[in-house]
Design a protein around this motif. Sequence first.
Motif, PDB file in Angstrom:
ATOM      1  N   SER A  32      47.434  39.823  28.622  1.00 37.81           N
ATOM      2  CA  SER A  32      46.198  40.519  28.976  1.00 37.81           C
ATOM      3  C   SER A  32      45.958  40.461  30.485  1.00 37.81           C
ATOM      4  O   SER A  32      46.588  39.690  31.214  1.00 37.81           O
ATOM      5  N   LEU A  33      45.017  41.269  30.938  1.00 35.07           N
ATOM      6  CA  LEU A  33      44.607  41.244  32.339  1.00 35.07           C
ATOM      7  C   LEU A  33      44.127  39.845  32.727  1.00 35.07           C
ATOM      8  O   LEU A  33      44.493  39.322  33.785  1.00 35.07           O
ATOM      9  N   HIS A  39      47.315  33.467  35.673  1.00 38.57           N
ATOM     10  CA  HIS A  39      48.674  32.945  35.778  1.00 38.57           C
ATOM     11  C   HIS A  39      49.032  32.314  37.124  1.00 38.57           C
ATOM     12  O   HIS A  39      49.547  31.197  37.151  1.00 38.57           O
ATOM     13  N   PRO A  40      48.782  32.952  38.268  1.00 42.86           N
ATOM     14  CA  PRO A  40      49.179  32.334  39.531  1.00 42.86           C
ATOM     15  C   PRO A  40      48.451  31.033  39.861  1.00 42.86           C
ATOM     16  O   PRO A  40      48.878  30.284  40.731  1.00 42.86           O
ATOM     17  N   PHE A  41      47.381  30.761  39.157  1.00 40.70           N
ATOM     18  CA  PHE A  41      46.633  29.524  39.398  1.00 40.70           C
ATOM     19  C   PHE A  41      47.077  28.380  38.477  1.00 40.70           C
ATOM     20  O   PHE A  41      46.577  27.272  38.582  1.00 40.70           O
ATOM     21  N   LEU A  42      47.997  28.647  37.567  1.00 38.94           N
ATOM     22  CA  LEU A  42      48.369  27.667  36.550  1.00 38.94           C
ATOM     23  C   LEU A  42      49.524  26.747  36.935  1.00 38.94           C
ATOM     24  O   LEU A  42      49.827  25.821  36.203  1.00 38.94           O
ATOM     25  N   GLY A  43      50.166  27.006  38.038  1.00 36.94           N
ATOM     26  CA  GLY A  43      51.276  26.153  38.445  1.00 36.94           C
ATOM     27  C   GLY A  43      51.343  26.035  39.951  1.00 36.94           C
ATOM     28  O   GLY A  43      51.061  26.989  40.677  1.00 36.94           O
ATOM     29  N   ALA A 148      48.852  43.860  36.428  1.00 33.80           N
ATOM     30  CA  ALA A 148      47.676  44.124  37.262  1.00 33.80           C
ATOM     31  C   ALA A 148      46.964  42.824  37.599  1.00 33.80           C
ATOM     32  O   ALA A 148      46.523  42.614  38.734  1.00 33.80           O
ATOM     33  N   GLY A 149      46.880  41.932  36.625  1.00 38.98           N
ATOM     34  CA  GLY A 149      46.234  40.640  36.864  1.00 38.98           C
ATOM     35  C   GLY A 149      47.008  39.762  37.814  1.00 38.98           C
ATOM     36  O   GLY A 149      46.444  39.213  38.765  1.00 38.98           O
ATOM     37  N   PHE A 150      48.332  39.606  37.609  1.00 39.27           N
ATOM     38  CA  PHE A 150      49.059  38.696  38.499  1.00 39.27           C
ATOM     39  C   PHE A 150      49.205  39.274  39.900  1.00 39.27           C
ATOM     40  O   PHE A 150      49.253  38.526  40.873  1.00 39.27           O
ATOM     41  N   VAL A 151      49.224  40.589  40.035  1.00 37.72           N
ATOM     42  CA  VAL A 151      49.257  41.191  41.369  1.00 37.72           C
ATOM     43  C   VAL A 151      47.936  40.917  42.095  1.00 37.72           C
ATOM     44  O   VAL A 151      47.928  40.516  43.265  1.00 37.72           O
ATOM     45  N   ALA A 152      46.812  41.100  41.417  1.00 37.75           N
ATOM     46  CA  ALA A 152      45.503  40.850  42.041  1.00 37.75           C
ATOM     47  C   ALA A 152      45.333  39.380  42.415  1.00 37.75           C
ATOM     48  O   ALA A 152      44.862  39.057  43.518  1.00 37.75           O
TER      49      ALA A 152
END
Length: 195
Positions: A32-33, A39-43, A148-152
């Motif tokens: 999902s968005l 995602h980029p904040f999880l590791g 779209a979410g991981f790019v943002a």
Amino acid sequence: MKTSRVLSRAAAALTLATVAGTAAAHPGHATSLADGLAHPFLGLDHLLAMVAVGLWSARALPAARRWQAPAVFVAAMLAAALAALGGVALPGVEVAIAASVMLCGVLVALGRRMSPNAGLALVALAALAHGLAHGAEAPAGGFAAFAAGFVAATAALHGAGLALAVRAQRLPALAWTVTGAALGAGGLAMLAARL
């Protein structure tokens, strides 16, 4: 508190957290968005690499070109994610991601001592590993929202690094070298854990 002290403490904390064992954000993705934004904040592999790109941009590129490294990273990451979604697979992607964190630390440490074009090429190389991991682990059906979410989120982390570096422009070269070394050490710890 002085910006140099904040930068040094942040670099030390990130390195210690990495050595303590927080690892990759790639064991599997939802689609999902919101998942992409988170995602980029999880590791720490993502956090360190993305913030480092912003730091290097503000440190090494003229003000009018600071947008280029984040743009190159995002474009290369998205291209690699799409390639992986289409079936391109390379062995050792997680190792490459850890190496990309080391590479980003080197870029921060070197700052203006590396040509901007060479630095941008290395930023793109680092982004490819992150993108391959994203694309390989996301099913085609939900990839657009996730992407779209991981790019943002990636762009936001680049912006955070840029903002921090702009505030810290007057720091002595040694502070930047120490920050880059700490980022590189974090990548080295991740690399050791993945080998």
